[in-house]
Write a protein that holds these residues in place. Structure first.
Motif, PDB file in Angstrom:
ATOM      1  N   ALA A 227       0.848  -1.192   0.000  1.00  0.00           N
ATOM      2  CA  ALA A 227       0.000   0.000   0.000  1.00  0.00           C
ATOM      3  C   ALA A 227       0.892   1.254   0.000  1.00  0.00           C
ATOM      4  O   ALA A 227       2.057   1.174   0.385  1.00  0.00           O
ATOM      5  N   PRO A 228       0.340   2.410  -0.406  1.00  0.00           N
ATOM      6  CA  PRO A 228      -1.026   2.578  -0.907  1.00  0.00           C
ATOM      7  C   PRO A 228      -1.170   2.179  -2.380  1.00  0.00           C
ATOM      8  O   PRO A 228      -0.302   2.494  -3.195  1.00  0.00           O
ATOM      9  N   SER A 253      -0.047   2.634  -8.377  1.00  0.00           N
ATOM     10  CA  SER A 253       0.480   3.303  -7.185  1.00  0.00           C
ATOM     11  C   SER A 253       1.426   4.396  -7.637  1.00  0.00           C
ATOM     12  O   SER A 253       1.717   4.535  -8.826  1.00  0.00           O
ATOM     13  N   ASP A 264      -6.048  -8.826  -0.451  1.00  0.00           N
ATOM     14  CA  ASP A 264      -4.998  -8.344   0.443  1.00  0.00           C
ATOM     15  C   ASP A 264      -4.346  -9.546   1.113  1.00  0.00           C
ATOM     16  O   ASP A 264      -4.976 -10.578   1.328  1.00  0.00           O
TER      17      ASP A 264
END
Length: 297
Positions: A227-228, A253, A264
């Motif tokens: 992330a992000p 990203s 995830d």
């Protein structure tokens, strides 16, 4: 509906109606301010043009799609395949395009994620850094709108407790609640914390036919990305008989990673923040004659 369902799959979930944030700002940097105004979904081409054997002649243009869905000048987000005719290789396309109108040329904010030939890692590039067109190949799932500000559904979900990924969870909640009635949604969400399993198609199309999901997974290149990640989901709760891909999400990203979102990989720490809108219309463009269910996830 979404809040109740998400709480069965996440430790904490909050869903509310808010003003769409200005998507021209960080971290989005989109060419349009919002996702409102005549929202619609287009499913173009399909996996059968890629699998079992590629049909490279299947090439489309986002400006043409905007006209086909009766919204010239539409702001389009979603997930698709890059045009190998333009790139010379196979790659993931993260479409983010304000299509051309009578008054303005197209603004292409898309990204491409491909396998870097040098180190076999992810190579994420702004499409406009190399190309000037709005083409894509084989397949795409697209959410289109006038790109206006307005009210949207804000979805916050933290700490995944269930097996489903964020997008599958949203889709299955809708399917369970609305049953036979297909409900479509699109927009954008950020994986704010954690890591995710992402795939990128290899630069070379498979010489051998890919006949099973196992064949496809052995061909794809999988990565864990951090992330992000800014993701563009297109969701339809159920297929009303158009051979749809009912969920498809690509992400990019600002740290050089992106591709096709699966799940995830850090359920305890993951944080999702999304801005979504139900679509009013569904368009099915160039539906494959031969259908199969391989490679749909």
């Amino acid at each position: 509906v979404l809040q109740k369902g998400l709480k069965e799959n996440f430790a904490d979930a909050q869903v509310s109606v808010v003003d769409c944030p200005d998507l021209t700002q960080e971290p989005f940097n989109f060419p349009a301010k919002g996702i409102c105004g005549k929202p619609r979904i287009a499913d173009v081409g399909g996996v059968p043009y890629l699998i079992p054997v590629v049909q490279k002649e299947k090439v489309y243009d986002l400006n043409t799609v905007a006209k086909d869905i009766e919204l010239p000048g539409a702001f389009i987000l979603g997930a698709g395949a890059a045009s190998s005719k333009i790139l010379g290789v196979n790659a993931e396309l993260i479409p983010i395009v304000q299509t051309k109108s009578e008054k303005k040329p197209a603004v292409n904010g898309s990204y491409i994620a491909q396998i870097n030939p040098a180190d076999k890692a992810c190579l994420l590039e702004k499409y406009s850094s190399k190309y000037t067109d709005c083409e894509f190949g084989l397949l795409a799932n697209l959410y289109a709108s006038e790109g206006q500000p307005g009210k949207v559904i804000e979805v916050k979900a933290n700490g995944r407790t269930g097996e489903l990924n964020f997008v599958s969870c949203l889709r299955q909640i809708l399917e369970k609640h609305y049953g036979e009635k297909p409900v479509g949604m699109g927009g954008t969400f950020i994986i704010q914390k954690g890591k995710a399993k992402i795939h990128i198609m290899p630069p070379e199309f498979s010489a051998c036919p890919l006949n099973t999901d196992e064949d496809v997974n052995n061909w794809l290149k999988f990565f864990e990305m951090k992330a992000p990640l800014i993701c563009q989901p297109v969701i339809v709760s159920r297929d009303p008989g158009f051979d749809l891909r009912v969920e498809h999400t690509h992400c990019f990203s600002h740290h050089g990673e992106g591709g096709h979102y699966h799940q995830d990989t850090s359920p305890d720490s993951v944080q999702y923040l999304g801005y979504l809108l139900p679509a009013e219309l569904l368009f099915r463009i160039d539906r494959p004659q031969e259908m199969h269910l391989v490679g749909r996830d």
